[in-house]
Design a protein around this motif. Sequence first.
Motif, mmCIF file in Angstrom:
data_model
loop_
_atom_site.group_PDB
_atom_site.id
_atom_site.type_symbol
_atom_site.label_atom_id
_atom_site.label_comp_id
_atom_site.label_asym_id
_atom_site.label_seq_id
_atom_site.Cartn_x
_atom_site.Cartn_y
_atom_site.Cartn_z
ATOM 1 N N LYS A 165 -2.152 -0.054 4.540
ATOM 2 C CA LYS A 165 -1.989 -1.012 3.439
ATOM 3 C C LYS A 165 -1.165 -0.436 2.305
ATOM 4 C CE LYS A 165 -6.391 -1.112 2.973
ATOM 5 N NZ LYS A 165 -6.692 -0.306 4.137
ATOM 6 N N THR A 166 -1.507 0.782 1.897
ATOM 7 C CA THR A 166 -0.820 1.352 0.748
ATOM 8 C C THR A 166 0.638 1.665 1.078
ATOM 9 O OG1 THR A 166 -2.914 2.242 0.008
ATOM 10 C CG2 THR A 166 -0.957 3.136 -1.007
ATOM 11 N N THR A 167 0.886 2.091 2.309
ATOM 12 C CA THR A 167 2.263 2.342 2.727
ATOM 13 C C THR A 167 3.089 1.069 2.562
ATOM 14 O OG1 THR A 167 1.303 3.799 4.394
ATOM 15 C CG2 THR A 167 3.639 3.317 4.578
ATOM 16 N N VAL B 263 -8.505 6.621 1.231
ATOM 17 C CA VAL B 263 -7.539 7.181 0.271
ATOM 18 C C VAL B 263 -7.532 6.321 -0.987
ATOM 19 C CG1 VAL B 263 -5.136 7.798 -0.098
ATOM 20 C CG2 VAL B 263 -6.150 8.070 2.150
ATOM 21 N N THR B 264 -7.403 5.013 -0.789
ATOM 22 C CA THR B 264 -7.413 4.099 -1.933
ATOM 23 C C THR B 264 -8.861 3.715 -2.214
ATOM 24 O OG1 THR B 264 -5.364 3.217 -1.057
ATOM 25 C CG2 THR B 264 -6.387 1.989 -2.835
ATOM 26 N N VAL B 265 -9.323 3.894 -3.429
ATOM 27 C CA VAL B 265 -10.704 3.528 -3.737
ATOM 28 C C VAL B 265 -10.791 2.585 -4.927
ATOM 29 C CG1 VAL B 265 -11.782 5.558 -2.733
ATOM 30 C CG2 VAL B 265 -11.000 5.629 -5.097
ATOM 31 N N ILE C 262 -1.927 -7.014 -5.028
ATOM 32 C CA ILE C 262 -3.051 -6.127 -5.305
ATOM 33 C C ILE C 262 -3.339 -5.301 -4.060
ATOM 34 C CG2 ILE C 262 -5.409 -5.981 -6.154
ATOM 35 C CD1 ILE C 262 -5.211 -8.816 -7.101
ATOM 36 N N ASP C 263 -3.222 -3.991 -4.190
ATOM 37 C CA ASP C 263 -3.587 -3.115 -3.079
ATOM 38 C C ASP C 263 -5.079 -2.823 -3.207
ATOM 39 O OD1 ASP C 263 -3.433 -1.440 -0.902
ATOM 40 O OD2 ASP C 263 -2.881 0.316 -2.093
ATOM 41 N N LEU C 264 -5.792 -2.991 -2.109
ATOM 42 C CA LEU C 264 -7.248 -2.835 -2.175
ATOM 43 C C LEU C 264 -7.717 -1.706 -1.268
ATOM 44 C CD1 LEU C 264 -8.168 -6.592 -2.204
ATOM 45 C CD2 LEU C 264 -8.501 -4.952 -4.055
HETATM 46 MG MG LIG Z 1 -4.630 2.794 0.688
#
Ligand SMILES: [Mg+2]
Lengths: 84, 48, 728
Positions: free
Chosen positions: C51-53, C71-73, C91-93
């Motif tokens: 997702k973050t990529t 990784v993403t919190v 929005i990155d979740l």
């Molecule tokens: Mg992430």
Amino acid sequence: MSSAPIPLSPLCQLPAGRTGRVTRLTGDEGFCQRIREMGFGEAALVTKISGSSTSLCLVNGMRIALNHGAAMSILVEHLPAAAR
Amino acid sequence: MNADMQQIAALAIVALAVLGLVFRRRLRGRRKSCADGCAACPTEKLRR
Amino acid sequence: MAANVRPPDPGADGRGDLPPHIAAASLPRRASPASERTPVYAMVGNPNCGKTTLFNALTGLRQKVGNYPGVTVEKKIGEAYSQHGRPMKIIDLPGAYSLAARSPDEAVTRDVLLGRRADTPQPDRVICVLDATNLERSLYFVHQIFDLGRPVIVVLNMMDLAQRAGIEIDARELEARLGVPVIAGEAVHGRGVVELRLAMSRAELPLPRHRWDVPAPIAPAVAELQASLSEGDGRPPLVARAEALLLLTDFDTVRVAGSTPLSARTTGILDAWRQRWAGQGTDWSGTLIKSRYDSIHRLCHDVTRRTRTQGPSLSDRVDAILIHSVWGWLVFATIMALLFFSIFTLAEYPMNWIDSQVAALGDWVKSTMSAGDLRDLFTDGVIAGVGGIVVFLPQILILFFFVGLLESTGYMARAAFLMDRPMSRVGLHGKSFIPLLGSYACAIPGIMATRTIEDAKDRLVTILVAPLMSCSARLPVYLLMIATLLPGDALPAGTKAGIMLLMYFLGTAGAFGFAWLFKRTLLRSSPPLMILELPPYQPPRFKDILRHMVERAWLFLKNAGTIILAISIVLWFLTTYPKHPDPAASPDVQIAHSFAGQAGKVIEPLIKPLGFDWRIGIGLITSFAAREVFVSSMGVIFGVQAGDDNTAPIRDAMRAAVWPDGAPLFTPLVCLVLMVYYVFAMQCMSTIAIVKRETNSWRWPLFQIAYMTGTAWLVCFAAYQAGRALGF
Ligand SMILES: [Mg+2]
Ligand SMILES: Nc1nc2c(ncn2[C@@H]2O[C@H](COP(=O)(O)OP(=O)(O)OP(=O)(O)O)[C@@H](O)[C@H]2O)c(=O)[nH]1
């Protein structure tokens, strides 16, 4: 499927390299729910890769690590060695 | 530069440093982007 | 049977071209032009699916990416532009396996999706990122998202890995079956990003059409709850349905409903149904999950094809060594040893170069300016303070390089696996080790990463002990003390690395020890159950690692150029004023007469039992801001004291320092004790602020300061007195 009685045991006792089928989940509800939601519920095939106290299992192509308590609460029936 | 002038200049710089420390938060608020992709960074800094 | 529960009735067989409800649903959108409000997209999916990529590729931001789950919190908001140049919010979740959240990071995702976060707009559309190597499990979460009744775009990510594993997915067929756009891609290689942006630019997006009937035993309960939620609790109809389903799957009603309590009517209905099922022995949660999986299973069967059965993959073969109960530990120890060894050997060259540049700058200022306060401020305050700390940049970069390597290859999750056994001895599980390992770099992201821990008490224990792991800010302090302790370059780097390793070990042992203590006293709870997915190994992404290093270097330099600079200037003033009445007084007498000297004398009794004098005490106080400030404070204090004609490195000035009776101050024992003090003491404002935010009270950060600094004092006292008694 073999007609011989199939041994039922917690996942932590499944020997490394062997495959089992999940038959029952014990343990707290939240944990059971999550295990099922991850596709690890009843009828899922699990292959134990390694593990003494912490187990590494292959379920549906994903590698999942379970600690001793978690592996204890998943009951599996052992499948014949060739089932994989 | 003679010693007195130097003293005045030095004290002025010290006063600036103190002001900077005191108003650090406010100065930081104006920063636009997050320097670090660190998870702790409040998202507000990311907008824009 | 239960189709009436579903608000927009799906097309008859879910295969038609455009069922009426989609056209109907998109009508209101057309009425209000899309340009009025920036559309908000949420990026959701299982942990570690990319997702973050994808978020970074769309928005040009640089949020942290790593090859391990969690990784993403926290939600991150970015902006991208549509094909027509209109802004879109994304929005990155955090990754989640289900809307029935089990840990705080999953709760963030659930709350944003249900529009419960006051600081975040409710997403209009949802981008579901799927891991193509694991389609079934990924679709479970998507299946829940469909219940929210929002337009969805599905991204089939990691197609490269799926292909390698012999899995073929028919994206077109999947699209037809789900009724929403499906984009196959590889986020790391930028494939699919353009297509995704095109899909996002569409003014209208269809609603999901996948047919799923709520299982018969549960359907009436869903209908009743949904009605009550929308009438009694004022939930919008679609949210009401999703929430009704959630209330039936999640056991914690309070958690599901958010901060506003459910109405009495809803609670009554819920309790009545639960009682009835308990009486009948219906496992409603299991039934619901099974029914979803049955429907997903049929879907997957039709869209995937295994081109070959998978033997043990490369990851499996690597794992056979890396998580082996003997080899695994050997590899772990080797990595650590290599890290410390390179900190001492590799970093030496750039460090010496920076050191000489700083010295040259000091000499140049001295030779060009006439004597006076301003010159002293530059040489003894600015250059000694800031220069003293900048010297350690190479070491910090090496540390971040190693941590980046561990994070991007997938070793983090393996370290958690290995550590599960020792962690279980203290009552935690291996997952808690990921935040602890991250704390070697910096405790702040480490503490944030504890959001992946399910149990609130276990999470708190991990937060409490995380700052005991030696972070990068301690590195300069350790290095300075080791340089003072072991003069010259005669000694092999191995000895220095050994001492350093000892300090890291001490901190880690302290963290384990206190975790054990807290789990048994303050925060008792049963041993946790761990489920952790181990991602496949990936080649390290050097570009990402380098970028992260550059960011950290910039942060470090910026800190040095702002806060540390200001503190050094102020400290210079405090060590220089008031001036001794006799202008010819020696620097020693002058500094003792200064504000800092007078204040130092006040605190000296407190730290003298540890072998520290007031000058070290000043350093301890200033380093409350951040640990590395200790180094710059030593630079200023000993720089002022050294007088005019000396630009020797700090360590030489420190080695020459004496007590008033002439005994050397920095004996080997004192150097070691000082390092031990920094291992344990809580000396970081930012960490305190984060702990306050994450625990929502001042109680825990204050407790942390007290127990950590208290331990530091006691351990140092014992060590110093014992050392003295033994004749060191
Ligand atoms: Mg992430
Ligand atoms: N081979 C391959 N790797 C990918 C792809 N997309 C992402 N990755 C890698 O997958 C890992 C996880 O990526 P992230 O973007 O951090 O995943 P995430 O979904 O944000 O993870 P969480 O924040 O932990 O939920 C990283 O190592 C990426 O480099 C892809 O299409 N192919």
